[in-house]
Design a protein around this motif. Structure first.
Motif: not given
Ligand code: P71
Length: 464
Positions: A294-321
Protein backbone atom coordinates in the motif's frame (compact mmCIF):
# COMPACT_ATOMS: atom_id res chain seq x y z
CA UNK A 1 -34.88 2.23 12.91
CA UNK A 2 -38.01 2.90 10.85
CA UNK A 3 -36.32 5.83 9.16
CA UNK A 4 -32.61 5.27 8.72
CA UNK A 5 -31.67 8.75 7.57
CA UNK A 6 -28.07 9.56 6.68
CA UNK A 7 -25.75 10.73 9.52
CA UNK A 8 -23.67 12.71 7.00
CA UNK A 9 -24.15 15.28 4.28
CA UNK A 10 -22.67 15.19 0.80
CA UNK A 11 -19.66 17.37 -0.07
CA UNK A 12 -18.51 15.88 -3.38
CA UNK A 13 -20.72 14.23 -5.97
CA UNK A 14 -19.97 11.81 -8.78
CA UNK A 15 -22.42 12.07 -11.67
CA UNK A 16 -24.05 8.85 -12.83
CA UNK A 17 -25.70 8.40 -16.18
CA UNK A 18 -29.06 6.91 -17.10
CA UNK A 19 -28.90 4.66 -20.15
CA UNK A 20 -31.72 3.63 -22.47
CA UNK A 21 -33.14 0.13 -22.57
CA UNK A 22 -31.81 -0.24 -26.16
CA UNK A 23 -28.31 0.66 -25.00
CA UNK A 24 -28.48 -1.85 -22.16
CA UNK A 25 -29.82 -4.54 -24.50
CA UNK A 26 -26.81 -4.01 -26.77
CA UNK A 27 -24.36 -3.99 -23.84
CA UNK A 28 -25.84 -7.23 -22.52
CA UNK A 29 -25.42 -8.93 -25.89
CA UNK A 30 -21.81 -7.74 -26.13
CA UNK A 31 -21.14 -8.91 -22.57
CA UNK A 32 -22.51 -12.41 -23.24
CA UNK A 33 -25.18 -11.68 -20.57
CA UNK A 34 -22.48 -11.53 -17.90
CA UNK A 35 -22.72 -8.39 -15.76
CA UNK A 36 -19.03 -8.59 -14.80
CA UNK A 37 -18.38 -7.70 -18.47
CA UNK A 38 -20.57 -4.57 -18.53
CA UNK A 39 -18.72 -1.23 -18.11
CA UNK A 40 -19.55 0.37 -14.73
CA UNK A 41 -20.24 3.70 -16.45
CA UNK A 42 -23.35 2.13 -17.99
CA UNK A 43 -24.77 1.04 -14.62
CA UNK A 44 -27.17 3.34 -12.78
CA UNK A 45 -27.17 1.76 -9.30
CA UNK A 46 -24.26 -0.64 -8.87
CA UNK A 47 -24.89 -3.29 -6.23
CA UNK A 48 -22.32 -5.78 -7.54
CA UNK A 49 -20.28 -5.57 -4.35
CA UNK A 50 -19.74 -3.60 -1.14
CA UNK A 51 -16.00 -4.26 -1.46
CA UNK A 52 -13.78 -1.27 -2.19
CA UNK A 53 -16.81 0.74 -3.28
CA UNK A 54 -17.33 2.84 -0.13
CA UNK A 55 -17.23 6.63 -0.01
CA UNK A 56 -14.44 7.95 2.19
CA UNK A 57 -15.07 10.76 4.68
CA UNK A 58 -13.53 14.24 4.62
CA UNK A 59 -11.32 13.11 7.51
CA UNK A 60 -10.04 10.14 5.48
CA UNK A 61 -9.39 12.36 2.44
CA UNK A 62 -7.56 14.83 4.67
CA UNK A 63 -5.48 11.89 5.92
CA UNK A 64 -4.60 11.02 2.31
CA UNK A 65 -2.78 14.37 2.11
CA UNK A 66 -0.71 13.37 5.12
CA UNK A 67 0.71 10.32 3.37
CA UNK A 68 4.33 9.69 4.35
CA UNK A 69 5.69 7.77 1.39
CA UNK A 70 8.94 6.69 3.03
CA UNK A 71 9.92 3.17 2.07
CA UNK A 72 10.64 2.15 5.67
CA UNK A 73 9.02 3.35 8.88
CA UNK A 74 6.27 5.58 7.44
CA UNK A 75 4.43 7.44 10.20
CA UNK A 76 1.14 6.28 8.68
CA UNK A 77 2.11 2.69 9.38
CA UNK A 78 2.63 3.47 13.07
CA UNK A 79 -0.72 5.21 13.23
CA UNK A 80 -2.41 2.28 11.51
CA UNK A 81 -0.65 -0.22 13.79
CA UNK A 82 -1.79 1.70 16.88
CA UNK A 83 -5.42 1.80 15.70
CA UNK A 84 -5.40 -1.88 14.70
CA UNK A 85 -3.94 -2.92 18.07
CA UNK A 86 -6.50 -0.83 19.93
CA UNK A 87 -9.39 -2.66 18.22
CA UNK A 88 -8.13 -6.16 17.46
CA UNK A 89 -5.60 -6.44 20.28
CA UNK A 90 -3.12 -8.75 18.52
CA UNK A 91 0.65 -8.19 18.73
CA UNK A 92 1.68 -8.25 15.07
CA UNK A 93 0.01 -6.04 12.45
CA UNK A 94 0.97 -6.85 8.88
CA UNK A 95 -0.50 -4.69 6.08
CA UNK A 96 -1.43 -6.20 2.70
CA UNK A 97 -2.96 -4.72 -0.43
CA UNK A 98 -6.24 -6.57 0.16
CA UNK A 99 -7.84 -9.47 2.01
CA UNK A 100 -6.88 -12.38 -0.19
CA UNK A 101 -3.18 -11.58 0.19
CA UNK A 102 -3.56 -11.80 3.97
CA UNK A 103 -5.23 -15.20 3.42
CA UNK A 104 -2.53 -16.34 1.04
CA UNK A 105 0.28 -15.39 3.43
CA UNK A 106 -1.38 -17.06 6.41
CA UNK A 107 -2.32 -20.30 4.67
CA UNK A 108 0.93 -20.69 2.73
CA UNK A 109 2.72 -20.42 6.08
CA UNK A 110 0.61 -22.65 8.34
CA UNK A 111 -1.47 -24.98 6.14
CA UNK A 112 0.21 -28.14 4.78
CA UNK A 113 -1.11 -30.62 2.17
CA UNK A 114 -3.83 -32.91 3.53
CA UNK A 115 -4.76 -30.60 6.41
CA UNK A 116 -8.18 -29.07 6.89
CA UNK A 117 -9.48 -25.66 7.98
CA UNK A 118 -13.02 -25.41 9.38
CA UNK A 119 -15.02 -22.17 9.07
CA UNK A 120 -18.69 -21.26 9.36
CA UNK A 121 -18.66 -20.77 5.57
CA UNK A 122 -15.46 -20.00 3.71
CA UNK A 123 -15.65 -17.09 1.32
CA UNK A 124 -14.51 -18.14 -2.17
CA UNK A 125 -11.04 -16.52 -1.91
CA UNK A 126 -10.39 -18.20 1.48
CA UNK A 127 -11.51 -21.54 0.11
CA UNK A 128 -9.39 -21.11 -3.02
CA UNK A 129 -6.31 -20.15 -0.99
CA UNK A 130 -6.70 -23.20 1.27
CA UNK A 131 -7.29 -25.56 -1.65
CA UNK A 132 -4.23 -24.04 -3.31
CA UNK A 133 -2.24 -25.58 -0.42
CA UNK A 134 -3.85 -28.98 -1.26
CA UNK A 135 -5.81 -28.77 1.97
CA UNK A 136 -9.55 -28.99 2.65
CA UNK A 137 -11.78 -25.99 3.39
CA UNK A 138 -14.71 -27.20 5.52
CA UNK A 139 -18.00 -25.28 5.96
CA UNK A 140 -19.53 -26.07 9.36
CA UNK A 141 -22.21 -23.41 9.80
CA UNK A 142 -25.43 -24.35 11.64
CA UNK A 143 -27.87 -26.10 9.32
CA UNK A 144 -30.48 -23.30 9.63
CA UNK A 145 -28.15 -21.16 7.49
CA UNK A 146 -29.28 -23.12 4.42
CA UNK A 147 -32.98 -22.47 4.98
CA UNK A 148 -33.84 -19.10 3.36
CA UNK A 149 -37.02 -18.79 5.47
CA UNK A 150 -35.51 -19.51 8.87
CA UNK A 151 -35.47 -16.13 10.61
CA UNK A 152 -33.08 -16.43 13.56
CA UNK A 153 -30.80 -13.70 14.94
CA UNK A 154 -27.39 -15.38 14.56
CA UNK A 155 -27.60 -17.46 11.43
CA UNK A 156 -23.82 -17.27 10.90
CA UNK A 157 -23.05 -19.40 13.99
CA UNK A 158 -20.67 -22.33 13.92
CA UNK A 159 -22.20 -25.79 14.42
CA UNK A 160 -20.18 -26.86 17.47
CA UNK A 161 -21.29 -30.48 17.29
CA UNK A 162 -20.01 -30.82 13.76
CA UNK A 163 -16.84 -28.94 14.68
CA UNK A 164 -16.05 -31.38 17.48
CA UNK A 165 -16.92 -34.36 15.25
CA UNK A 166 -14.54 -32.99 12.62
CA UNK A 167 -11.70 -32.59 15.13
CA UNK A 168 -12.22 -36.15 16.33
CA UNK A 169 -12.42 -37.49 12.78
CA UNK A 170 -9.35 -35.81 11.27
CA UNK A 171 -7.31 -35.28 14.45
CA UNK A 172 -6.24 -31.99 15.96
CA UNK A 173 -2.77 -32.18 14.39
CA UNK A 174 -4.39 -31.89 10.97
CA UNK A 175 -6.18 -28.64 11.85
CA UNK A 176 -3.65 -25.78 11.97
CA UNK A 177 -6.41 -23.26 12.73
CA UNK A 178 -10.18 -22.78 12.64
CA UNK A 179 -11.90 -19.67 11.32
CA UNK A 180 -15.07 -17.65 11.76
CA UNK A 181 -16.23 -15.33 9.01
CA UNK A 182 -17.93 -12.27 10.52
CA UNK A 183 -20.41 -11.57 9.13
CA UNK A 184 -20.91 -14.75 7.13
CA UNK A 185 -20.94 -13.41 3.57
CA UNK A 186 -21.62 -16.65 1.68
CA UNK A 187 -24.51 -17.42 4.03
CA UNK A 188 -26.29 -14.09 3.49
CA UNK A 189 -24.27 -11.56 5.53
CA UNK A 190 -25.43 -13.18 8.78
CA UNK A 191 -23.76 -12.49 12.14
CA UNK A 192 -22.11 -14.83 14.63
CA UNK A 193 -23.10 -14.35 18.28
CA UNK A 194 -20.63 -13.59 21.07
CA UNK A 195 -21.84 -16.69 22.84
CA UNK A 196 -21.09 -18.89 19.84
CA UNK A 197 -17.65 -17.31 19.51
CA UNK A 198 -16.95 -17.91 23.19
CA UNK A 199 -18.06 -21.52 22.93
CA UNK A 200 -16.06 -22.07 19.73
CA UNK A 201 -13.03 -20.72 21.57
CA UNK A 202 -13.40 -23.00 24.56
CA UNK A 203 -13.96 -26.06 22.35
CA UNK A 204 -10.83 -25.25 20.32
CA UNK A 205 -8.89 -24.62 23.54
CA UNK A 206 -9.53 -28.18 24.61
CA UNK A 207 -7.68 -29.35 21.48
CA UNK A 208 -5.08 -26.58 21.31
CA UNK A 209 -6.34 -25.25 17.94
CA UNK A 210 -5.96 -21.51 17.21
CA UNK A 211 -8.99 -19.43 16.13
CA UNK A 212 -8.76 -16.77 13.43
CA UNK A 213 -11.45 -14.37 12.29
CA UNK A 214 -12.13 -13.44 8.68
CA UNK A 215 -12.92 -9.94 9.93
CA UNK A 216 -14.03 -8.09 6.72
CA UNK A 217 -17.39 -7.01 8.17
CA UNK A 218 -16.54 -7.14 11.88
CA UNK A 219 -18.19 -3.80 12.77
CA UNK A 220 -21.49 -4.90 11.20
CA UNK A 221 -21.27 -8.17 13.15
CA UNK A 222 -20.60 -6.22 16.37
CA UNK A 223 -23.59 -3.98 15.69
CA UNK A 224 -25.84 -7.03 15.39
CA UNK A 225 -24.49 -8.29 18.72
CA UNK A 226 -25.24 -4.87 20.24
CA UNK A 227 -28.74 -4.95 18.82
CA UNK A 228 -29.70 -8.60 19.27
CA UNK A 229 -27.66 -10.36 21.94
CA UNK A 230 -28.77 -10.11 25.58
CA UNK A 231 -26.29 -8.17 27.70
CA UNK A 232 -24.76 -6.01 24.95
CA UNK A 233 -27.34 -3.23 24.48
CA UNK A 234 -25.34 -0.87 26.70
CA UNK A 235 -21.90 -1.90 25.45
CA UNK A 236 -20.13 0.29 22.87
CA UNK A 237 -19.28 -1.22 19.48
CA UNK A 238 -15.56 -0.79 20.24
CA UNK A 239 -15.87 -2.74 23.50
CA UNK A 240 -17.88 -5.46 21.77
CA UNK A 241 -15.15 -5.70 19.10
CA UNK A 242 -12.44 -5.90 21.76
CA UNK A 243 -14.19 -8.70 23.58
CA UNK A 244 -14.92 -10.56 20.34
CA UNK A 245 -11.32 -10.46 19.12
CA UNK A 246 -10.01 -11.42 22.56
CA UNK A 247 -11.39 -14.91 21.91
CA UNK A 248 -9.17 -15.28 18.83
CA UNK A 249 -5.50 -15.63 18.04
CA UNK A 250 -5.57 -13.45 14.96
CA UNK A 251 -7.53 -12.24 11.97
CA UNK A 252 -7.38 -11.66 8.24
CA UNK A 253 -9.01 -8.50 7.02
CA UNK A 254 -10.13 -7.01 3.75
CA UNK A 255 -10.32 -3.33 4.72
CA UNK A 256 -12.26 -2.78 1.48
CA UNK A 257 -15.35 -3.57 3.56
CA UNK A 258 -15.36 -2.37 7.18
CA UNK A 259 -12.06 -0.48 6.76
CA UNK A 260 -14.06 2.01 4.65
CA UNK A 261 -11.30 2.23 2.04
CA UNK A 262 -11.07 1.53 -1.67
CA UNK A 263 -7.98 -0.66 -1.30
CA UNK A 264 -6.23 -2.23 1.69
CA UNK A 265 -6.11 -5.18 4.04
CA UNK A 266 -4.04 -6.74 6.78
CA UNK A 267 -3.24 -9.74 8.87
CA UNK A 268 -2.93 -9.48 12.63
CA UNK A 269 -1.87 -12.21 15.03
CA UNK A 270 -0.13 -13.10 18.29
CA UNK A 271 2.00 -16.10 17.22
CA UNK A 272 5.60 -14.80 16.98
CA UNK A 273 7.04 -17.53 14.77
CA UNK A 274 4.10 -17.45 12.34
CA UNK A 275 4.38 -13.66 12.18
CA UNK A 276 8.08 -13.86 11.41
CA UNK A 277 7.60 -16.41 8.62
CA UNK A 278 4.69 -14.42 7.19
CA UNK A 279 6.71 -11.20 7.28
CA UNK A 280 9.54 -12.85 5.36
CA UNK A 281 7.09 -13.99 2.72
CA UNK A 282 5.47 -10.53 2.68
CA UNK A 283 8.83 -8.99 1.77
CA UNK A 284 9.17 -11.47 -1.08
CA UNK A 285 5.76 -10.99 -2.66
CA UNK A 286 4.16 -7.78 -1.38
CA UNK A 287 6.53 -5.18 0.07
CA UNK A 288 8.40 -3.96 3.12
CA UNK A 289 6.52 -4.69 6.39
CA UNK A 290 5.66 -1.04 7.06
CA UNK A 291 3.68 -0.65 3.84
CA UNK A 292 2.78 -4.15 2.60
CA UNK A 293 1.72 -3.26 -0.94
CA UNK A 294 0.00 0.00 0.00
CA UNK A 295 0.97 3.67 -0.24
CA UNK A 296 1.44 5.60 3.02
CA UNK A 297 -1.73 7.56 2.23
CA UNK A 298 -3.71 4.31 1.92
CA UNK A 299 -2.52 3.24 5.37
CA UNK A 300 -3.66 6.58 6.80
CA UNK A 301 -7.10 6.28 5.19
CA UNK A 302 -7.40 2.74 6.54
CA UNK A 303 -6.41 3.80 10.09
CA UNK A 304 -9.07 6.52 10.04
CA UNK A 305 -11.66 4.25 8.40
CA UNK A 306 -11.27 1.60 11.10
CA UNK A 307 -12.06 4.21 13.77
CA UNK A 308 -15.04 5.64 11.87
CA UNK A 309 -16.67 2.32 11.15
CA UNK A 310 -17.22 1.74 14.89
CA UNK A 311 -19.45 4.81 15.17
CA UNK A 312 -22.86 3.65 16.34
CA UNK A 313 -24.80 6.28 14.37
CA UNK A 314 -23.01 5.26 11.20
CA UNK A 315 -23.73 1.57 11.80
CA UNK A 316 -27.38 2.22 12.65
CA UNK A 317 -27.75 4.02 9.34
CA UNK A 318 -25.74 1.41 7.46
CA UNK A 319 -27.57 -1.67 8.73
CA UNK A 320 -30.82 0.34 8.60
CA UNK A 321 -30.38 1.21 4.93
CA UNK A 322 -29.87 -2.43 3.97
CA UNK A 323 -32.87 -3.38 6.12
CA UNK A 324 -34.96 -0.61 4.56
CA UNK A 325 -34.43 -2.14 1.12
CA UNK A 326 -35.13 -5.65 2.41
CA UNK A 327 -38.31 -4.62 4.21
CA UNK A 328 -39.72 -2.77 1.18
CA UNK A 329 -39.20 -5.92 -0.90
CA UNK A 330 -40.53 -8.26 1.76
CA UNK A 331 -43.67 -6.17 2.28
CA UNK A 332 -44.40 -6.44 -1.46
CA UNK A 333 -43.96 -10.21 -1.41
CA UNK A 334 -40.64 -10.29 -3.29
CA UNK A 335 -38.87 -13.45 -2.05
CA UNK A 336 -35.75 -12.61 -0.07
CA UNK A 337 -33.45 -14.48 2.28
CA UNK A 338 -34.36 -13.95 5.95
CA UNK A 339 -33.25 -12.34 8.13
CA UNK A 340 -31.92 -9.38 6.13
CA UNK A 341 -28.11 -9.38 6.16
CA UNK A 342 -25.66 -6.69 7.21
CA UNK A 343 -24.24 -5.62 3.85
CA UNK A 344 -26.70 -6.96 1.32
CA UNK A 345 -30.20 -8.13 0.52
CA UNK A 346 -30.25 -11.59 -1.05
CA UNK A 347 -33.07 -12.37 -3.47
CA UNK A 348 -34.28 -15.96 -3.57
CA UNK A 349 -34.05 -16.60 -7.31
CA UNK A 350 -35.67 -20.05 -7.14
CA UNK A 351 -38.85 -18.50 -5.75
CA UNK A 352 -38.63 -15.33 -7.84
CA UNK A 353 -38.49 -17.34 -11.07
CA UNK A 354 -40.06 -20.73 -10.28
CA UNK A 355 -40.68 -21.34 -13.99
CA UNK A 356 -36.95 -21.17 -14.84
CA UNK A 357 -35.26 -24.54 -14.40
CA UNK A 358 -32.08 -24.68 -12.36
CA UNK A 359 -30.04 -25.71 -15.39
CA UNK A 360 -31.24 -22.49 -17.01
CA UNK A 361 -29.61 -20.31 -14.31
CA UNK A 362 -32.53 -18.50 -12.64
CA UNK A 363 -30.15 -16.27 -10.62
CA UNK A 364 -28.30 -15.13 -13.72
CA UNK A 365 -31.60 -14.64 -15.58
CA UNK A 366 -32.77 -12.36 -12.76
CA UNK A 367 -29.52 -10.35 -12.76
CA UNK A 368 -29.83 -9.86 -16.53
CA UNK A 369 -33.48 -8.76 -16.31
CA UNK A 370 -32.76 -6.30 -13.49
CA UNK A 371 -30.06 -4.62 -15.54
CA UNK A 372 -31.96 -4.66 -18.82
CA UNK A 373 -35.11 -3.10 -17.40
CA UNK A 374 -33.70 -0.74 -14.75
CA UNK A 375 -29.91 -0.34 -15.11
CA UNK A 376 -29.31 -1.95 -11.69
CA UNK A 377 -26.42 -4.41 -11.28
CA UNK A 378 -26.53 -7.23 -8.75
CA UNK A 379 -24.51 -10.43 -8.64
CA UNK A 380 -25.58 -14.05 -9.04
CA UNK A 381 -24.64 -16.24 -6.08
CA UNK A 382 -25.90 -19.58 -7.22
CA UNK A 383 -25.22 -22.16 -9.88
CA UNK A 384 -23.04 -19.93 -12.06
CA UNK A 385 -20.78 -19.06 -9.12
CA UNK A 386 -20.83 -22.32 -7.16
CA UNK A 387 -22.28 -25.04 -9.41
CA UNK A 388 -19.84 -27.54 -10.82
CA UNK A 389 -20.20 -29.34 -14.13
CA UNK A 390 -18.41 -32.67 -14.40
CA UNK A 391 -16.68 -32.62 -17.77
CA UNK A 392 -16.86 -36.42 -18.25
CA UNK A 393 -20.55 -36.99 -17.46
CA UNK A 394 -21.79 -33.45 -18.15
CA UNK A 395 -23.68 -33.63 -14.83
CA UNK A 396 -24.02 -30.50 -12.70
CA UNK A 397 -23.97 -30.32 -8.91
CA UNK A 398 -26.08 -27.46 -7.62
CA UNK A 399 -25.43 -25.30 -4.55
CA UNK A 400 -28.07 -25.28 -1.78
CA UNK A 401 -29.24 -21.77 -2.53
CA UNK A 402 -29.91 -19.90 -5.75
CA UNK A 403 -29.52 -16.22 -4.88
CA UNK A 404 -28.96 -12.78 -6.29
CA UNK A 405 -27.04 -10.49 -3.96
CA UNK A 406 -27.76 -6.79 -3.87
CA UNK A 407 -24.70 -5.53 -1.96
CA UNK A 408 -24.96 -1.97 -0.73
CA UNK A 409 -21.78 0.15 -0.91
CA UNK A 410 -21.15 2.11 2.30
CA UNK A 411 -22.24 5.79 2.36
CA UNK A 412 -22.64 5.86 -1.44
CA UNK A 413 -26.32 5.76 -2.37
CA UNK A 414 -29.12 7.87 -0.95
CA UNK A 415 -32.27 6.31 0.40
CA UNK A 416 -34.08 7.64 -2.69
CA UNK A 417 -31.84 5.50 -4.87
CA UNK A 418 -32.48 2.56 -2.57
CA UNK A 419 -36.22 3.19 -2.97
CA UNK A 420 -35.72 3.19 -6.75
CA UNK A 421 -34.12 -0.25 -6.48
CA UNK A 422 -37.03 -1.51 -4.39
CA UNK A 423 -39.68 -0.16 -6.76
CA UNK A 424 -37.86 -1.60 -9.76
CA UNK A 425 -37.70 -5.04 -8.20
CA UNK A 426 -41.33 -4.96 -7.14
CA UNK A 427 -42.33 -4.12 -10.72
CA UNK A 428 -40.02 -6.79 -12.12
CA UNK A 429 -41.55 -9.34 -9.75
CA UNK A 430 -45.03 -8.50 -11.07
CA UNK A 431 -43.84 -9.31 -14.59
CA UNK A 432 -41.65 -12.25 -13.62
CA UNK A 433 -43.34 -14.69 -15.99
CA UNK A 434 -41.86 -12.73 -18.91
CA UNK A 435 -38.33 -13.63 -17.83
CA UNK A 436 -36.75 -16.65 -19.49
CA UNK A 437 -33.66 -18.70 -18.64
CA UNK A 438 -30.19 -18.80 -20.12
CA UNK A 439 -27.86 -21.34 -21.61
CA UNK A 440 -24.13 -21.34 -20.91
CA UNK A 441 -21.96 -21.01 -24.03
CA UNK A 442 -18.49 -20.53 -22.48
CA UNK A 443 -16.97 -21.27 -19.09
CA UNK A 444 -13.40 -20.96 -17.79
CA UNK A 445 -11.98 -23.92 -15.81
CA UNK A 446 -11.89 -21.97 -12.48
CA UNK A 447 -13.92 -19.05 -11.10
CA UNK A 448 -16.13 -19.23 -14.16
CA UNK A 449 -18.59 -16.54 -13.06
CA UNK A 450 -16.22 -13.69 -13.99
CA UNK A 451 -15.90 -14.61 -17.66
CA UNK A 452 -18.79 -16.99 -18.49
CA UNK A 453 -20.91 -16.22 -21.55
CA UNK A 454 -24.59 -17.01 -22.04
CA UNK A 455 -27.39 -16.97 -24.58
CA UNK A 456 -31.01 -16.27 -23.77
CA UNK A 457 -33.74 -18.88 -24.02
CA UNK A 458 -37.27 -17.80 -24.91
CA UNK A 459 -39.58 -17.32 -21.89
CA UNK A 460 -42.23 -19.95 -21.07
CA UNK A 461 -40.20 -22.72 -22.67
CA UNK A 462 -41.10 -25.08 -19.85
CA UNK A 463 -44.52 -23.95 -18.82
CA UNK A 464 -46.49 -23.79 -22.10
C1 P71 B 1 -17.52 -9.52 -2.04
C2 P71 B 1 -16.04 -9.65 -1.95
C3 P71 B 1 -15.21 -9.22 -3.12
C4 P71 B 1 -15.19 -10.25 -4.18
C5 P71 B 1 -14.16 -11.18 -4.17
C6 P71 B 1 -14.15 -12.19 -5.11
C7 P71 B 1 -15.16 -12.28 -6.05
C8 P71 B 1 -16.19 -11.36 -6.07
C9 P71 B 1 -16.19 -10.34 -5.12
C10 P71 B 1 -14.31 -10.45 -0.48
C11 P71 B 1 -13.99 -11.16 0.71
C12 P71 B 1 -15.01 -11.54 1.66
C13 P71 B 1 -14.69 -12.30 2.77
C14 P71 B 1 -15.72 -12.70 3.76
C15 P71 B 1 -12.40 -12.30 2.09
C16 P71 B 1 -12.66 -11.55 0.97
C17 P71 B 1 -11.53 -11.20 0.04
N1 P71 B 1 -15.57 -10.19 -0.83
N2 P71 B 1 -13.39 -12.67 2.97
O1 P71 B 1 -18.19 -10.00 -1.12
O2 P71 B 1 -16.30 -11.17 1.50
O3 P71 B 1 -11.13 -9.89 0.23
O4 P71 B 1 -11.48 -8.89 -2.05
O5 P71 B 1 -10.02 -7.77 -0.34
O6 P71 B 1 -9.26 -9.84 -1.44
O7 P71 B 1 -18.01 -8.93 -3.01
P1 P71 B 1 -10.43 -9.06 -0.98
Amino acid sequence: MRFPSEPFKIKVVEPIRRTTREERERLLQEAGYNLFQVPAESVYVDLLTDSGTSAMSDDQWAGMMLGDESYAGSKNYYHFEEVARSIFGYTHVIPTHQGRMAENLLFSTVVKPGMCVPNNIHFDTTRANIEHQHAEALDLVIKEAYDPHCDIPFKGNMDLVRLEETINRVGQAQIPLAMLTITNNSGGGQPVSMENIRRTRSLLNRYGIPLFFDACRFAENCFFIHEREPGYAETSILDIARELFSYGDGCTMSAKKDGLVNIGGFLSLNHDQWAQDITNMLILVEGFPTYGGLAGRDLEAMARGLREVLDEDYLRFRIGQVRYLGELLDAAGVPILKPIGGHAVYLNAKEFLPHVRRDEYPGQALVVALYREYGIRGVEIGTVMFGKTDSASGRTTYPELEMVRLAIPRRVYTNMQIAYVAESLIELYRHRDRIGGLTLTYEAPVLRHFTARFQELPPHRNTG
